[in-house]
Structures are given as structure tokens and as C-alpha cells.
Design a protein around this motif. Sequence first.
Motif, short mmCIF file in Angstrom:
data_model
loop_
_atom_site.label_atom_id
_atom_site.label_comp_id
_atom_site.label_asym_id
_atom_site.label_seq_id
_atom_site.Cartn_x
_atom_site.Cartn_y
_atom_site.Cartn_z
N PHE A 13 -15.21 2.95 64.90
CA PHE A 13 -14.82 3.62 65.73
C PHE A 13 -13.89 5.03 65.44
O PHE A 13 -13.95 5.95 66.56
CB PHE A 13 -13.25 2.70 66.52
N TRP A 14 -13.41 4.87 64.28
CA TRP A 14 -12.79 6.23 64.42
C TRP A 14 -13.50 7.54 64.72
O TRP A 14 -13.62 8.57 64.77
CB TRP A 14 -11.84 6.33 63.29
N SER A 15 -14.55 6.70 63.66
CA SER A 15 -15.80 7.73 63.49
C SER A 15 -16.55 8.28 64.57
O SER A 15 -17.00 9.82 65.13
CB SER A 15 -16.87 6.79 63.05
N ASP A 16 -16.48 7.10 65.49
CA ASP A 16 -17.12 7.68 66.80
C ASP A 16 -16.68 8.68 68.06
O ASP A 16 -16.47 9.30 68.82
CB ASP A 16 -16.85 6.38 67.38
N PHE A 17 -14.95 8.47 67.65
CA PHE A 17 -13.93 8.88 68.40
C PHE A 17 -13.80 10.62 67.31
O PHE A 17 -13.73 11.52 68.59
CB PHE A 17 -12.52 8.21 68.00
N LEU A 18 -13.65 10.50 66.24
CA LEU A 18 -13.69 12.46 65.39
C LEU A 18 -15.19 12.76 65.70
O LEU A 18 -15.31 14.04 66.45
CB LEU A 18 -13.50 11.67 64.46
N THR A 19 -16.03 12.21 66.02
CA THR A 19 -17.44 12.81 66.44
C THR A 19 -17.53 13.21 68.38
O THR A 19 -18.31 13.66 67.80
CB THR A 19 -18.36 12.24 65.36
N SER A 20 -17.24 12.60 68.53
CA SER A 20 -16.99 12.51 70.38
C SER A 20 -16.79 13.90 70.74
O SER A 20 -15.72 14.45 69.82
CB SER A 20 -16.13 11.72 70.46
N ASP A 21 -16.35 14.60 71.98
CA ASP A 21 -16.59 16.02 72.70
C ASP A 21 -15.15 15.39 73.25
O ASP A 21 -14.96 16.01 74.40
CB ASP A 21 -17.42 15.80 73.28
N TYR A 22 -14.32 13.88 72.60
CA TYR A 22 -12.81 13.29 73.90
C TYR A 22 -11.99 14.32 73.02
O TYR A 22 -11.47 14.23 71.67
CB TYR A 22 -13.35 12.20 73.28
N ILE A 66 -2.39 3.02 76.39
CA ILE A 66 -3.31 4.34 75.80
C ILE A 66 -4.52 4.20 75.70
O ILE A 66 -4.87 3.00 74.60
CB ILE A 66 -2.87 5.44 75.02
N LYS A 67 -5.67 4.26 76.30
CA LYS A 67 -6.83 3.26 76.38
C LYS A 67 -8.08 4.21 76.04
O LYS A 67 -7.90 5.85 76.88
CB LYS A 67 -7.08 2.28 77.28
N ILE A 68 -8.60 4.07 75.36
CA ILE A 68 -9.48 5.76 75.08
C ILE A 68 -11.55 4.60 75.24
O ILE A 68 -11.90 3.94 74.77
CB ILE A 68 -9.94 6.19 74.09
N ASN A 69 -11.79 5.61 76.25
CA ASN A 69 -12.85 5.42 76.97
C ASN A 69 -14.33 6.49 76.41
O ASN A 69 -14.18 7.54 76.92
CB ASN A 69 -12.89 5.06 78.29
N LEU A 70 -14.75 5.47 74.85
CA LEU A 70 -15.90 6.58 74.30
C LEU A 70 -17.33 5.71 75.17
O LEU A 70 -17.63 5.15 75.21
CB LEU A 70 -16.11 6.32 72.82
N PRO A 71 -18.32 6.81 75.49
CA PRO A 71 -19.68 6.34 75.38
C PRO A 71 -20.36 5.85 74.40
O PRO A 71 -20.26 5.21 73.33
CB PRO A 71 -20.19 7.96 75.26
N ASN A 72 -20.90 4.48 75.19
CA ASN A 72 -21.15 3.15 75.09
C ASN A 72 -20.55 2.59 73.68
O ASN A 72 -21.07 1.68 72.90
CB ASN A 72 -22.66 4.21 73.89
N ARG A 73 -19.02 2.58 74.46
CA ARG A 73 -18.51 1.81 73.92
C ARG A 73 -17.72 1.18 74.60
O ARG A 73 -17.18 1.46 75.96
CB ARG A 73 -17.35 2.69 72.55
N GLN A 129 -10.89 1.18 74.21
CA GLN A 129 -10.16 0.34 73.17
C GLN A 129 -8.94 0.40 73.82
O GLN A 129 -8.53 1.98 73.41
CB GLN A 129 -10.38 1.71 71.81
N THR A 130 -7.60 0.31 73.34
CA THR A 130 -6.40 0.37 73.36
C THR A 130 -6.03 0.63 72.51
O THR A 130 -5.61 0.22 71.08
CB THR A 130 -5.44 -1.65 74.42
N VAL A 131 -4.87 2.29 72.35
CA VAL A 131 -5.39 2.60 70.90
C VAL A 131 -3.30 2.60 71.07
O VAL A 131 -2.79 2.69 69.48
CB VAL A 131 -5.29 3.73 70.65
#
Length: 473
Positions: A423-432, A334-341, A344-346
Motif C-alpha cells: 500500500f505504501w509503495s503504491d501511495f508513495l509512487t503515485s501521482d496522488y 480519511i480514505k485514499i483511492n489509488l488506481p487498481n486498489r 483504504q481508510t487511513v
Amino acid sequence: MSWEEFESEREARNYNSELYKKYIIRYYQTQGFHLTKNSLYEGTLSDIVMEKNNESLWIEAKNTQVSIFAKSDKLRSEIFDYFYNWLILRPERRFKFVIFANKFSRKNDTKKILTAEAEKVEILNWFNDQEELNFKKKKLKKFESANESEIIEFFKNTDVKVCSLFGLLERVKDREDIVRKNLNSQHKRLLREIKNRRDLIREKDKLVLNFMELRYPQIFWQAQSKFKLKKTIIDKVRSEDNQRFPEFVVPRFEAPEQVVRSFEKNLNVFRPYIVGPIYDRETDRLDIQRKRELLYTSMRRYLWCKGLRRWESDFFFAYDDPINEKPKNNVESIKINLPNRKIQTVTKPIYKPDGTLYYVEHKSIFIRLDEYDGKMGLFIWPGFVFTNNGVNAITGDFSSNLHKKYLNPKWNRNPSWRLRLEFWSDFLTSDYFTREKDPWFDEFKIITLMEHTVNWSSKTIGVNDTRIDKFFN
């Protein structure tokens, strides 16, 4: 008359190699080891053998760039030779293998094979790739008789020292300078270093806290309930219709009259198990315990919609369905693609050599809902959860052994923790989101990591350095 080229490449290389070995010997002598064998004088497999008490080091010295993957590099076959010699010794007589080299090609991949950071599957895959090595039958038979635990033990207990001749020379000089000094001088030096590192550097800096403020709806909705247990209502609603229903809480011990509370306005899906009108109330008017209950339950729904599964107080990226023990094809990570990052393989499945699933490694986060500085928010600690099928967590000794991989400076040093927090800050605050959002999510926001500006720096000065204000004093 003879013809001698003193500056020829071969002569220079041989000289540098022997000088490299000389300083390796001196490096270990400062630690109390003594030299027992040197390939310069004896025809031995190891370049150097050092001993101290009952500890024996067999050292391979390479004053060049090396690779354990290149079929043409001699080091690849030499590692097998060392392993063979290690196997034929009695367990109590076995040595510790050490490699000194100027540089390693594919450094990160090499770490997966050698040293305590090595991964079991990577070690076995590398070990089983014996193409073009052409071992004799006696040696091949010994390798085939080695059990898996012996292979893992040898490779994980191997030490790798990466340094140039100049770097090694400087390290040896520093160590020898310390050894030459008397005990009184050494204790003064240590005391001076402790005092230097204890004193703060007076400069403005930002302190990042592992606290994320939670902003939540100021209004929640409530209706009278016929039942005291949330599970009773869920079972009855599910028995009639398998539709998705709003997240809610039923506070059992608050008052004689049972109620259902939710940030979702439309609670009619629970009728006839709720009665009377649905009315609104201010969230902050709840006592702290009831408010935490509502917020924590709602947060779990929020994180579930972001693709996280809960195990105790940890939330991790899980697969929707369990993975078969013997999948037809390897299941993708499972991979997460966040803006400006970077992507990440999670979640990463780990397979045994026979193709069966060994375990699944998940990036996780431990969350505690609490107050800080008068604000309600989340205290977070990044970590890992291991499952046997991508869904069900592994516990007990097996889980403890898997977690030992991350109990080393690579994972516990400050920069590593900061990157994981970011990473977790970006993920939790994102609209993902991987699942449909609830309407109240627009008012339920997790704010980025809290920062404080302080008048001191967490940095320390260099070894043997002195602050200028202390120098003038």
C-alpha cells in the motif's frame, strides 16, 4: 411396539453435539486440564468446566453456525449469563470464558467484540444493546454496577475456537499421539522438524526489501545568505508576506560563508535576506551529509504535498485542522483511492459512548533516508500513530496501550506486513497529491520497493513432511 426414528434431525444433532463436547474435553485433557462439570450430567450454565491448578475454563460448545448479533440466536443472551456469573465471583475465583463453534456469522465484526483483538468502543456498543433480552431486575442491576474495565476485561479475555467436529477430532488425535510418545521420541521428532525447517528449499524466489530508491534532481540552486539559521529567514519572510515559499536548507557548519540551497530555481522570494546571484551546482558533488540534509528536507516537502504530516521520523495522514472534543457530527474518516486498489481508510476517529472524541488512529510510515547497494533511497516501516485531535500525537503510557492492539500475529505475520508495504509503495509512487506540487517534483521520484531474485525460497515444508533429497539420503 414403539416408534423410533434413529436418523431424525434432532437425534442426529444431539448426538453430534455431545460428540463435539467429548472431543473438546479430550482436547483440554492433552493440555493437563481435568473435567469438573459436564452439562450432560449436571444442569449447569456452561456445557463444560475444565480446571488446571488455579485456572478454570467455562466452555460453551456450539456445533453449528452461530451469531452474537442475531437477536434470535441464543448465544447472545448466554454471553450475558456467563458475564453475570463472572461478575458475582470474587476476582481471584473468576473463570476464563471459551466458545467453541463450527462457524461464526460476521466473523470480522465478532473479532471486534471478543478475544484480545476486541476494540473498546465496539465492546461497549454491543454490551449496551440489550434490546429484547428482558433481564430480571437482579441481573440488570448487576450489569449496571459493572465498571467499564470489568466489561473490557471479560470480553478481551474470552477465547474463541472455530472448528468443525472433524477438525477437532484431527487436532485431538495429533495431540494425543504426541502425548503417548516417550520423551526421547518427542525430542527426536522436534529435532527432525527443526532441521527440516532450517534447510532452504532450492527454488528461485523474489525477495521484497523495504527499500525504495530515490531519484532526485541532479542540479540544485544556491545563493549567499545573510543568516545562519533557517528559522530566522522563515520568520522574516513570513512577517512580510504569508505566501508559500520554496523548501530550502541552510547548512550552518559547512563553511564560514552562509548559503541557501534548494531544488527550486526561483529563490528571489527570500531577498533581501539572500545576496548575490543564484547559481546552480551538481547535487552529487555535495558531501554525503550535506546531500542527505538537502534530500531529507526536500522529501518532507514532497510528503507534505501528498497529505502527510511529520511526527519525529513518522509520517501519517492527518486532518488539516484539529477535531473538536465534542463535534456536532462524527467526523468522517480519511480514505485514499489509488488506481487498481480498494479504497483504504487511513485515518479513523474513535468515539466514546457519550459521543466525545476518544482518540484518532492514523496509518503511518517510519522513514529513514540511507544508501543501499550504492543507491540513495528510503527504508520504510509501516506503523500507526495515535492523536488526540487528528493532529497532535499521543505519547506515554496511553500511546503504548493503544499500540498493544497491533502486537499480535494478525498484524505481525509476513502477509500482513507485505500488504501494508505494498500500500505504501503504491501511495508513495503515485501521482496522488492533496496540495499544490512544486516544479521540481517532476524530477523527484520514489521508485517502487526493491526486489532481489534469490535461489532459495522462504517457505517451509509441512509438519512431518520430508524433502525428497533428504528422503533418499
